[in-house]
Design a protein around this motif. Structure first.
Motif, PDB file in Angstrom:
ATOM      1  N   MET A   1       0.827  -1.200   0.000  1.00  0.00           N
ATOM      2  CA  MET A   1       0.000   0.000   0.000  1.00  0.00           C
ATOM      3  C   MET A   1       0.866   1.256   0.000  1.00  0.00           C
ATOM      4  N   LYS A   2       0.285   2.345  -0.491  1.00  0.00           N
ATOM      5  CA  LYS A   2       1.019   3.599  -0.564  1.00  0.00           C
ATOM      6  C   LYS A   2       1.400   4.078   0.833  1.00  0.00           C
ATOM      7  N   PRO A   3       2.626   4.551   1.006  1.00  0.00           N
ATOM      8  CA  PRO A   3       2.988   5.174   2.286  1.00  0.00           C
ATOM      9  C   PRO A   3       2.265   6.506   2.446  1.00  0.00           C
ATOM     10  N   VAL A   4       1.931   6.840   3.690  1.00  0.00           N
ATOM     11  CA  VAL A   4       1.210   8.078   3.995  1.00  0.00           C
ATOM     12  C   VAL A   4       2.037   8.882   4.984  1.00  0.00           C
ATOM     13  N   PHE A   5       2.214  10.159   4.671  1.00  0.00           N
ATOM     14  CA  PHE A   5       3.100  11.011   5.459  1.00  0.00           C
ATOM     15  C   PHE A   5       2.337  12.170   6.099  1.00  0.00           C
ATOM     16  N   ILE A   6       2.829  12.613   7.261  1.00  0.00           N
ATOM     17  CA  ILE A   6       2.340  13.849   7.875  1.00  0.00           C
ATOM     18  C   ILE A   6       3.182  14.995   7.325  1.00  0.00           C
ATOM     19  N   ILE A   7       2.532  15.918   6.605  1.00  0.00           N
ATOM     20  CA  ILE A   7       3.293  17.007   5.987  1.00  0.00           C
ATOM     21  C   ILE A   7       3.080  18.347   6.690  1.00  0.00           C
ATOM     22  N   ALA A   8       2.088  18.427   7.569  1.00  0.00           N
ATOM     23  CA  ALA A   8       1.872  19.655   8.355  1.00  0.00           C
ATOM     24  C   ALA A   8       0.940  19.329   9.507  1.00  0.00           C
ATOM     25  N   GLY A 156      -8.421   8.841   6.982  1.00  0.00           N
ATOM     26  CA  GLY A 156      -7.632   9.586   6.002  1.00  0.00           C
ATOM     27  C   GLY A 156      -6.560   8.721   5.366  1.00  0.00           C
ATOM     28  N   MET A 157      -5.875   7.924   6.187  1.00  0.00           N
ATOM     29  CA  MET A 157      -4.839   7.031   5.674  1.00  0.00           C
ATOM     30  C   MET A 157      -5.423   6.039   4.667  1.00  0.00           C
ATOM     31  N   ARG A 158      -6.574   5.463   4.993  1.00  0.00           N
ATOM     32  CA  ARG A 158      -7.205   4.493   4.100  1.00  0.00           C
ATOM     33  C   ARG A 158      -7.629   5.135   2.773  1.00  0.00           C
ATOM     34  N   LEU A 159      -8.184   6.341   2.845  1.00  0.00           N
ATOM     35  CA  LEU A 159      -8.602   7.020   1.615  1.00  0.00           C
ATOM     36  C   LEU A 159      -7.411   7.315   0.714  1.00  0.00           C
ATOM     37  N   LEU A 160      -6.280   7.660   1.311  1.00  0.00           N
ATOM     38  CA  LEU A 160      -5.084   7.917   0.515  1.00  0.00           C
ATOM     39  C   LEU A 160      -4.500   6.620  -0.035  1.00  0.00           C
ATOM     40  N   SER A 162      -6.077   4.021  -0.798  1.00  0.00           N
ATOM     41  CA  SER A 162      -6.962   3.481  -1.842  1.00  0.00           C
ATOM     42  C   SER A 162      -6.725   4.120  -3.191  1.00  0.00           C
ATOM     43  N   GLY A 163      -6.022   5.242  -3.202  1.00  0.00           N
ATOM     44  CA  GLY A 163      -5.774   5.951  -4.444  1.00  0.00           C
ATOM     45  C   GLY A 163      -6.835   6.986  -4.778  1.00  0.00           C
ATOM     46  N   ARG A 164      -7.833   7.130  -3.914  1.00  0.00           N
ATOM     47  CA  ARG A 164      -8.919   8.073  -4.202  1.00  0.00           C
ATOM     48  C   ARG A 164      -8.483   9.521  -4.028  1.00  0.00           C
ATOM     49  N   PHE A 165      -7.599   9.752  -3.048  1.00  0.00           N
ATOM     50  CA  PHE A 165      -7.113  11.105  -2.795  1.00  0.00           C
ATOM     51  C   PHE A 165      -5.599  11.094  -2.625  1.00  0.00           C
ATOM     52  N   ASP A 166      -5.003  12.282  -2.803  1.00  0.00           N
ATOM     53  CA  ASP A 166      -3.566  12.458  -2.564  1.00  0.00           C
ATOM     54  C   ASP A 166      -3.295  13.163  -1.233  1.00  0.00           C
ATOM     55  N   HIS A 167      -4.284  13.930  -0.770  1.00  0.00           N
ATOM     56  CA  HIS A 167      -4.124  14.693   0.468  1.00  0.00           C
ATOM     57  C   HIS A 167      -5.388  14.574   1.305  1.00  0.00           C
ATOM     58  N   ALA A 168      -5.212  14.508   2.626  1.00  0.00           N
ATOM     59  CA  ALA A 168      -6.336  14.530   3.567  1.00  0.00           C
ATOM     60  C   ALA A 168      -6.030  15.538   4.657  1.00  0.00           C
ATOM     61  N   VAL A 169      -6.909  16.505   4.828  1.00  0.00           N
ATOM     62  CA  VAL A 169      -6.793  17.482   5.909  1.00  0.00           C
ATOM     63  C   VAL A 169      -7.698  16.992   7.030  1.00  0.00           C
ATOM     64  N   VAL A 170      -7.090  16.515   8.109  1.00  0.00           N
ATOM     65  CA  VAL A 170      -7.828  15.881   9.206  1.00  0.00           C
ATOM     66  C   VAL A 170      -7.830  16.840  10.392  1.00  0.00           C
ATOM     67  N   ALA A 171      -9.009  17.324  10.753  1.00  0.00           N
ATOM     68  CA  ALA A 171      -9.109  18.313  11.827  1.00  0.00           C
ATOM     69  C   ALA A 171     -10.133  17.867  12.864  1.00  0.00           C
ATOM     70  N   GLY A 172      -9.842  18.136  14.122  1.00  0.00           N
ATOM     71  CA  GLY A 172     -10.752  17.760  15.193  1.00  0.00           C
ATOM     72  C   GLY A 172     -10.855  18.840  16.245  1.00  0.00           C
ATOM     73  N   ALA A 173     -12.013  18.935  16.878  1.00  0.00           N
ATOM     74  CA  ALA A 173     -12.201  19.931  17.943  1.00  0.00           C
ATOM     75  C   ALA A 173     -13.384  19.547  18.810  1.00  0.00           C
ATOM     76  N   ASP A 174     -13.361  20.032  20.026  1.00  0.00           N
ATOM     77  CA  ASP A 174     -14.517  20.003  20.914  1.00  0.00           C
ATOM     78  C   ASP A 174     -14.378  21.155  21.888  1.00  0.00           C
ATOM     79  N   ILE A 175     -15.507  21.702  22.304  1.00  0.00           N
ATOM     80  CA  ILE A 175     -15.517  22.728  23.353  1.00  0.00           C
ATOM     81  C   ILE A 175     -16.303  22.181  24.538  1.00  0.00           C
ATOM     82  N   ILE A 176     -15.979  22.663  25.717  1.00  0.00           N
ATOM     83  CA  ILE A 176     -16.615  22.161  26.929  1.00  0.00           C
ATOM     84  C   ILE A 176     -17.832  23.017  27.253  1.00  0.00           C
ATOM     85  N   THR A 177     -18.969  22.353  27.380  1.00  0.00           N
ATOM     86  CA  THR A 177     -20.241  23.015  27.628  1.00  0.00           C
ATOM     87  C   THR A 177     -20.888  22.446  28.892  1.00  0.00           C
TER      88      THR A 177
END
Length: 380
Positions: A1-8, A156-160, A162-177
């Motif tokens: 499978m294609k290697p997947v790298f963290i670029i930022a 994101g790793m799986r989507l890359l 699979s060949g469907r994408f070249d880049h995945a921007v993975v973002a997460g957040a939560d606020i305390i309520t």
């Protein structure tokens, strides 16, 4: 499978607003946890919360059009993309959003109507963030309890791969309520002091709010000392809606599968970034899983004493911190840990440690018995 790298990457937290600033302050032992007096609770509580003048929305255009949760995501993604610009409008780039509660605070503050009902849904926030950066592909939402961040990275790793994408921007957040705090309090799961992961005196979690972003790519970085996301796996123990496995076997299965996919021997793992929530049962389960995997001698840390438990952002924040640890050849300590408190002994890291490190195992577990593990490897 294609290697997947963290670029930022990025972390926006009460400690700092960039990944590099966060890591520098973690090395200095700075924690975002403080005693807070707010309207979301009748009495003071410890948490890592943003101050009203935190400044993380300063660079968001038309900020009033977005909720605090959405502004957090936008700020985090914006900083990460400034470090590694990718073609967000291209068909080969996907946005993945990780959160457990998203805009749930709207039901506390607004009359419940059709617009609030729509905006509380995570797809609405994902669409808002996607449109802000002109993504043309449909955003993917991952909401899988406290393993959401790791599942988003694995997705994101799986989507890359699979060949469907070249880049995945993975973002997460939560606020305390109020909703979130009262929910954990109903389980008697909130500590009355800053949390103490794996410690004999631990008595619950400390909550936190933050955001983090990881940009994944199939394109090999041109710089030295880059990080590869080389394996990942998910399991479920089906033990109880809020109580983890009593044996640790199921997290052990995820660890074994992630390491196998990474194509490395377990002896090559230099440290483990654990979920380490500081609840009695989670820490005990993780200790058993690590022992079942034959990794009880490997240094372990939990970063919850810096950030609190940031829910859907936790896996991403701790992955970013671990990637920076590998690059810097450092293992961060576990704030709050003093005396071993699990029946299975672990090598809990208590001080900032330096050496030559090439691989990290990151684990997470959550309500519903879900578990996840990923492997990060450094290339020189």
């Amino acid at each position: 499978m294609k290697p997947v790298f963290i670029i930022a990457d990025n972390i926006v937290s009460p400690i700092a607003l960039t990944a590099n600033e966060n890591f520098d302050l973690l090395k200095a032992g700075v924690s975002g946890i403080q005693l807070h007096h707010t309207t979301i609770a009748p009495e003071p509580f410890y948490a890592a919360l943003f101050n009203e003048d935190a400044g993380f929305t300063a660079s968001v255009n038309n900020a009033d059009a977005y909720t605090k949760f959405e502004r957090l995501l936008i700020t985090s993604v914006q900083d990460a993309l400034s470090l590694a610009p990718v073609d967000c409008a291209g068909k080969r780039t996907v946005l993945i959003i990780s959160s457990t509660k998203g805009n749930i605070s709207l039901i506390e503050k607004e009359p419940f109507n059709a617009d609030v009902k729509r905006r509380v849904g995570l797809p609405a926030s994902a669409r808002a963030v996607a449109d802000y950066f002109h993504f043309t592909t449909n955003p993917v939402v991952v909401s899988h309890a406290c393993i959401s961040g790791l599942v988003a990275l694995i997705t994101g790793m799986r989507l890359l791969q699979s060949g469907r994408f070249d880049h995945a921007v993975v973002a997460g957040a939560d606020i305390i309520t109020q909703f979130i705090l009262s929910g954990f309090r109903s389980f008697h799961a909130i500590s009355n002091a800053p949390c103490k992961p794996f410690d004999a005196q631990r008595n619950g979690i400390t909550l936190g709010e933050a955001a983090a972003t990881v940009v994944l790519s199939v394109e090999k970085p041109q710089t030295k000392n880059y990080i590869r996301l080389s394996g990942g796996a998910v399991s479920n123990d089906a033990n109880h809606i809020s109580g983890p496995s009593r044996t640790g076997e199921e997290l052990h299965y995820a660890i074994e599968a992630a390491v196998k996919e990474a194509g490395m021997a377990k002896s090559a793992i230099d440290f483990i970034s654990a979920h380490g929530t500081a609840t009695i049962y989670n820490d005990e389960m993780e200790a058993k899983a690590i022992q079942l995997s034959g990794l009880q001698q490997v240094p372990v840390n939990s970063l919850k004493g810096y950030y609190g438990h940031t829910l859907g952002a936790a896996g991403l924040i701790e992955t970013v911190a671990s990637a920076h640890s590998l690059k810097a050849n450092m293992i961060l300590p576990t704030p709050g840990f003093e005396t071993p408190g699990t029946t299975v002994p672990l090598h809990i890291n208590k001080v900032l440690q330096t050496g030559i490190y090439g691989a990290c195992l990151k684990t997470a577990s959550g309500f519903g018995g879900c578990n996840a593990a990923i492997v990060l490897q450094k290339a020189i």
